[in-house]
Write a protein that holds these residues in place. Structure first.
Motif, PDB file in Angstrom:
ATOM      1  N   GLU A  74       9.155  26.105  44.194  1.00 54.85           N
ATOM      2  CA  GLU A  74       8.708  24.727  44.000  1.00 54.85           C
ATOM      3  C   GLU A  74       9.748  23.905  43.244  1.00 54.85           C
ATOM      4  O   GLU A  74      10.061  22.763  43.631  1.00 54.85           O
ATOM      5  N   ASN A  75      10.285  24.470  42.175  1.00 57.96           N
ATOM      6  CA  ASN A  75      11.282  23.747  41.382  1.00 57.96           C
ATOM      7  C   ASN A  75      12.571  23.524  42.149  1.00 57.96           C
ATOM      8  O   ASN A  75      13.167  22.440  42.109  1.00 57.96           O
ATOM      9  N   ILE A  76      13.043  24.546  42.848  1.00 59.80           N
ATOM     10  CA  ILE A  76      14.293  24.418  43.593  1.00 59.80           C
ATOM     11  C   ILE A  76      14.143  23.420  44.737  1.00 59.80           C
ATOM     12  O   ILE A  76      15.026  22.588  44.977  1.00 59.80           O
ATOM     13  N   ASP A  77      13.013  23.476  45.428  1.00 57.64           N
ATOM     14  CA  ASP A  77      12.769  22.503  46.511  1.00 57.64           C
ATOM     15  C   ASP A  77      12.732  21.077  45.965  1.00 57.64           C
ATOM     16  O   ASP A  77      13.309  20.152  46.556  1.00 57.64           O
ATOM     17  N   LYS A  78      12.035  20.881  44.854  1.00 54.74           N
ATOM     18  CA  LYS A  78      11.945  19.543  44.258  1.00 54.74           C
ATOM     19  C   LYS A  78      13.325  19.053  43.838  1.00 54.74           C
ATOM     20  O   LYS A  78      13.680  17.886  44.082  1.00 54.74           O
ATOM     21  N   TRP A  79      14.096  19.906  43.214  1.00 53.17           N
ATOM     22  CA  TRP A  79      15.447  19.560  42.744  1.00 53.17           C
ATOM     23  C   TRP A  79      16.336  19.117  43.899  1.00 53.17           C
ATOM     24  O   TRP A  79      16.984  18.069  43.846  1.00 53.17           O
ATOM     25  N   LEU A  80      16.350  19.902  44.962  1.00 53.88           N
ATOM     26  CA  LEU A  80      17.301  19.658  46.047  1.00 53.88           C
ATOM     27  C   LEU A  80      16.808  18.650  47.073  1.00 53.88           C
ATOM     28  O   LEU A  80      17.576  18.230  47.945  1.00 53.88           O
ATOM     29  N   SER A  81      15.559  18.236  46.972  1.00 56.41           N
ATOM     30  CA  SER A  81      15.011  17.283  47.943  1.00 56.41           C
ATOM     31  C   SER A  81      15.702  15.921  47.872  1.00 56.41           C
ATOM     32  O   SER A  81      15.639  15.137  48.823  1.00 56.41           O
ATOM     33  N   ALA A  82      16.367  15.647  46.761  1.00 53.38           N
ATOM     34  CA  ALA A  82      17.032  14.353  46.578  1.00 53.38           C
ATOM     35  C   ALA A  82      18.407  14.305  47.246  1.00 53.38           C
ATOM     36  O   ALA A  82      19.050  13.254  47.259  1.00 53.38           O
ATOM     37  N   TYR A  83      18.844  15.421  47.821  1.00 50.22           N
ATOM     38  CA  TYR A  83      20.210  15.492  48.353  1.00 50.22           C
ATOM     39  C   TYR A  83      20.216  15.894  49.829  1.00 50.22           C
ATOM     40  O   TYR A  83      19.289  16.536  50.312  1.00 50.22           O
ATOM     41  N   LYS A  84      21.281  15.514  50.487  1.00 52.42           N
ATOM     42  CA  LYS A  84      21.517  15.968  51.850  1.00 52.42           C
ATOM     43  C   LYS A  84      22.621  17.009  51.796  1.00 52.42           C
ATOM     44  O   LYS A  84      23.797  16.700  51.676  1.00 52.42           O
ATOM     45  N   ILE A  85      22.205  18.267  51.856  1.00 56.82           N
ATOM     46  CA  ILE A  85      23.142  19.378  51.715  1.00 56.82           C
ATOM     47  C   ILE A  85      23.399  20.011  53.067  1.00 56.82           C
ATOM     48  O   ILE A  85      22.456  20.327  53.805  1.00 56.82           O
ATOM     49  N   ASP A  86      24.655  20.178  53.395  1.00 53.65           N
ATOM     50  CA  ASP A  86      25.064  20.815  54.646  1.00 53.65           C
ATOM     51  C   ASP A  86      24.449  22.219  54.708  1.00 53.65           C
ATOM     52  O   ASP A  86      24.649  23.043  53.810  1.00 53.65           O
ATOM     53  N   GLU A  87      23.691  22.488  55.749  1.00 49.97           N
ATOM     54  CA  GLU A  87      22.985  23.767  55.872  1.00 49.97           C
ATOM     55  C   GLU A  87      23.932  24.963  55.791  1.00 49.97           C
ATOM     56  O   GLU A  87      23.612  25.994  55.222  1.00 49.97           O
TER      57      GLU A  87
END
Length: 355
Positions: A74-87
């Protein structure tokens, strides 16, 4: 490795860390590779004080538990949801990490940020913290061997890297800025944290402030080392509330600092408030020595907030009852979320936008 794969690896690490507690560490049946790593990590925690006198088991367990709480899906998803990270990040950068060692695992967030964005970490650990992160790196590699080529620890000169994240003192930062002038970089300097009191705080809030002061013996940049108090403030309630932390004086390194710094202050004829394990000194500086906290009077909160804005490059965080923007609740300074960045510099954005 896809982003979801990388996330899952760190979630597994969080599960592994959740097993360790000062009260009673206990293995969980659903944690990977406990047969290989559990006992060795427990022993490492117990031995940490022999590697660094400030790394008592209590402090290391606290750091480990803090990261266990942070590394959930949950924390990692919330943290990274603000970014567009190359898969897949087919062109990873090699990021040199020069880590501090003032508190246990202080460089873990940078390490995590580099790997979660699909880059390679070239790591130079502090001489004060050479064991904890390498151990956790081995665990991560056991969970997914694809990380083996993305985690490199070096002892000598850093070579063949694209960008740098370096943490040090104000003095070493000047060296870093010169040495890495041709590389994109984040260079972190000394910072301290402050608390604003009004005199209306409850005993529970002041007791929690003690946690902000004494956790890690006050060695972290998020530790409160400066108090702002209104004119005429009485410290009686503060001293009464923090009495529960009196056992800190039984740690030899802390006690030596207390005796030394108190003697220096007294020989300089400074006026001190003292309760036998902490001295309070009126001083305009932010960086107080170990076992001491500076304080300063204020008359107007608006003027104080303006002053703090002007000094923002010296301050890591501010503790108060919502008296300033983005202030932190009492007792919470050493529990940052994944999206709470050191020096307010967004590491993920830096890694994603740097060429």
């Amino acid at each position: 490795m896809t982003l979801e794969t990388k996330k899952s690896v760190f979630v597994e690490l969080g599960k592994f860390l959740s097993q360790f507690s000062e009260v009673a560490s206990a293995q969980k049946s659903d944690v990977l590779y406990n047969d290989i790593f559990f006992e060795d990590f427990e022993n490492l925690i117990r031995l940490s004080q022999s590697h660094n006198g400030w790394y008592t088991p209590e402090q290391v367990y606290f750091s480990v538990q803090s990261w266990a709480e942070a590394l959930t899906k949950e924390n990692i998803d919330k943290w990274l949801s603000a970014y567009k990270i190359d898969e897949n990040n087919e062109n990873p950068k090699t990021v040199a990490l020069i880590l501090a060692g003032n508190i246990p695992l202080v460089g873990f967030h940078d390490f995590l940020s580099v790997l979660i964005t699909g880059n390679k970490a070239l790591i130079k650990t502090s001489s004060n913290d050479q064991h904890l992160l390498p151990f956790l790196a081995k665990y991560l590699i056991a969970v997914d061997e694809n990380l083996k080529d993305r985690i490199i620890f070096v002892e000598g000169k850093l070579e063949n890297f694209d960008t740098v994240i370096a943490t040090g003192s104000n003095n070493t930062s000047r060296y870093f800025e010169y040495y890495f002038k041709d590389k994109p970089s984040i260079i972190r300097k000394n910072r301290n944290s402050a608390a604003i009191l009004t005199g209306k705080e409850t005993n529970e809030e002041l007791e929690a402030l003690g946690e902000d002061i004494f956790r890690y013996f006050g060695l972290g940049c998020r530790n409160v080392s400066k108090l702002y108090v209104p004119k005429g403030y009485s410290f009686d309630a503060f001293f009464q509330a923090i009495f529960k932390y009196q056992d800190v004086i039984h740690y030899e390194k802390y006690a030596n600092n207390y005796d030394y710094n108190k003697a220096v202050f007294l020989m300089s004829n400074f006026k001190l408030l003292d309760n036998g394990f902490l001295t309070l000194k009126e001083d305009s500086s932010y960086a107080s020595p170990i076992s001491s906290v500076f304080y300063e009077y204020y008359e107007n909160l608006e003027e104080l907030e303006k002053r703090l804005q002007e000094d923002t490059d010296q301050i890591q965080c501010i503790v108060s009852n919502n008296l300033t923007a983005n202030s932190i609740a009492f007792g919470e300074t050493q529990k940052p979320q994944l999206w709470d960045y050191a020096d307010n510099v967004d590491t993920i954005t830096f890694l994603l936008t740097t060429k």
